[in-house]
Design an enzyme around this catalytic site. Structure first.
Site, PDB file in Angstrom:
ATOM      1  CE  LYS A   1      -3.475   2.323   2.846  1.00  0.00           C
ATOM      2  NZ  LYS A   1      -4.556   2.087   3.834  1.00  0.00           N
TER       3      LYS A   1
ATOM      4  CG  ASP B   1      -1.645   2.499   8.879  1.00  0.00           C
ATOM      5  OD1 ASP B   1      -2.044   1.597   9.646  1.00  0.00           O
ATOM      6  OD2 ASP B   1      -2.365   2.989   7.992  1.00  0.00           O
TER       7      ASP B   1
HETATM    8 MG    MG Z   1      -4.350   2.483   8.337  1.00  0.00          MG
END
Ligand code: MG
Length: 467
Positions: free
Chosen positions: A136, A285
């Site tokens: 990603k 993240d």
């Molecule tokens: Mg995320």
């Protein structure tokens, strides 16, 4: 300074320092870097961080051979700003990679990481590293913003979140029930779409194989691998081999496949004899997406999750591994952040960081190598462009709070809420009335920090150019 000039200059600086014509022997002394970044993984979702039913033997072994970091922060509680901070070493408010109107970039966004930012990949490429990005991206899907235009030699991945480009199935059910919707997300190789919709059931496996292949191909020169899984962001997918295996159900299957992936990467490093010369960092993240109930993860003892500036939104389960350099079985309780990754890699690679900008981190080399304490004493917690909380040492004040994704309104706190997050990591016991002096000190830090911030236009609010 334009990015390309910077890379050239960095190369010249390195040449001056003797790296330019570095022999393979000298090159081998500079460590490789592998950053493995999960998406929306909670602080409590690994066995080695206390999950009772998810099995993560490879991550547990990584922690047993390396270090667990228990006070390690992402610089944001949602995807785009968090990734921008990791790759630039700067708070998203300095790069424009955050917004109050839109939390992240979407397929209809026309913006992305500004050319003026120097990514970790650009810094390391300028220092002679091979650079590969797998997974990603979420820093812009138009050509100027893609990984291959931001320091990476190669890219394989979905350029944004795996729940975007949704076809059918409005609302939550459309995301958690594969029978009512699908996600027409592209899979890209470098700057070309090679599959659409991407088959997400094999995505974790394919990212892993590409990363392992890159390691094998570049074993003779220093490399940087950024392996950013799309999972366990909902909708959840896993390959056949992991179907219905975990006691934790579908979410557990997904984490156990990521754990397998970590095992594959570490095994490849051992097999190629690179384990003693590679720093591997595993983190996430942002915190768990709690509104998806059992499809979302757990922040363990921490309060709240994704989107929030409570600890569960930004403190991540983090493991650092570098056999022979990081003491096996270390428990590192000093504060650190993804903002510290770029300065750490720069120091170890002998790459010079640009001096024309503010960085928000410091090298973790002393902390990781056991030669000194952690250098971070302050963490700031932003949501979009709003500074909502600040931590100094064990103390954290909240100026604003909001439990995200649950329709709550933003609450302003004056005086701010105060917690000791080392005594009380779950932020259950507010102690402001007893410590007005500490609140005053932290408010002074807020002022000091805010004086360094010059907001720039948001990249997240730029619409897609009309075709
Ligand atoms: Mg995320």
């Amino acid at each position: 300074m334009k990015r390309r000039d910077f890379i050239k200059l960095a190369g010249l600086a390195l040449a001056g320092a003797g790296w330019g014509r570095a022999t393979q022997a000298a090159d081998r002394k500079r460590p490789n870097f592998v950053v493995i970044y999960a998406d929306d993984l909670g602080y409590g979702d690994l066995s080695c961080f206390g999950h009772p039913t998810i099995r993560t033997p490879n991550l547990d072994r990584m922690a047993a051979e390396g270090a667990k970091l228990t006070q390690f922060y992402s610089a944001a509680s949602v995807c785009t700003p968090s990734r921008a901070a990791l790759l630039t070493g700067r708070l998203p408010i300095r790069s424009g990679m955050c917004s109050d109107r839109r939390g992240v970039l979407f397929p209809d966004s026309g913006g992305g990481i500004p050319a003026s930012e120097v990514t970790l990949a650009e810094l390391l490429k300028g220092a002679g590293y091979a650079t590969g990005c797998f997974g990603k991206w979420h820093l812009g899907h138009l050509p100027p913003f893609l990984p291959t235009n931001n320091g990476f030699d190669t890219y394989l991945g979905i350029p944004y979140s795996n729940d975007m480009d949704r076809v059918g199935g409005a609302g939550r059910a459309g995301i958690t029930n594969p029978k009512v919707a699908y996600f027409n997300v592209p899979l890209m190789r470098d700057d070309k779409v090679i599959e659409r919709p991407a088959d997400q059931t094999t995505i974790t496996r394919r990212y892993t194989e590409a990363a392992v292949d890159f390691i094998q191909t570049h074993k003779d020169k220093p490399f940087f691998v950024y392996l950013a899984h799309n999972m366990p962001h909902v909708p959840l997918f896993r390959s056949k081999a992991f179907e219905d295996k975990s006691l934790r159900g579908l979410y557990g299957d997904v984490i156990e496949e990521i754990d397998w992936s970590v095992g594959q990467v570490l095994e490849a490093l051992r097999r190629e004899g690179l384990d003693k010369n590679t720093l591997v960092l595993f983190s996430s993240d942002n915190g768990p997406w709690l509104t998806f109930n059992e499809h979302g993860g757990s922040a363990g003892p921490l309060r709240d999750g994704k989107g929030s500036t409570w600890e569960g939104g930004m403190r991540e389960p983090t493991i650092a591994w570098w056999p022979g350099t990081i003491r096996a079985g270390s428990l590192l309780t000093d504060m650190a952040s993804t903002l510290d990754v770029l300065p750490t890699c720069a120091e170890l690679a002998g790459a010079r960081m640009p001096e024309d900008r503010i960085y928000d981190g410091a090298s973790m080399v002393p902390l990781l190598t056991g030669t000194g304490p952690g250098r971070r004493n302050i963490m700031v917690y932003y949501r979009g462009t709003q500074l909502r909380a600040l931590r100094k040492g064990p103390w954290k004040i909240h100026l604003y709070t909001r439990t995200e994704y649950r329709g709550q309104t933003l609450e302003k706190h004056d005086p701010p809420l105060l917690f000791n997050v080392e005594v009380d990591p779950g932020e259950q016991y507010e102690v402001g009335a007893r410590h007005p002096d500490i609140i005053a000190d932290l408010l002074a830090e807020v002022k000091k920090h805010q004086a360094t911030v010059k907001p720039v236009p948001s990249q997240l609010e730029i619409p897609l150019p009309k075709a």
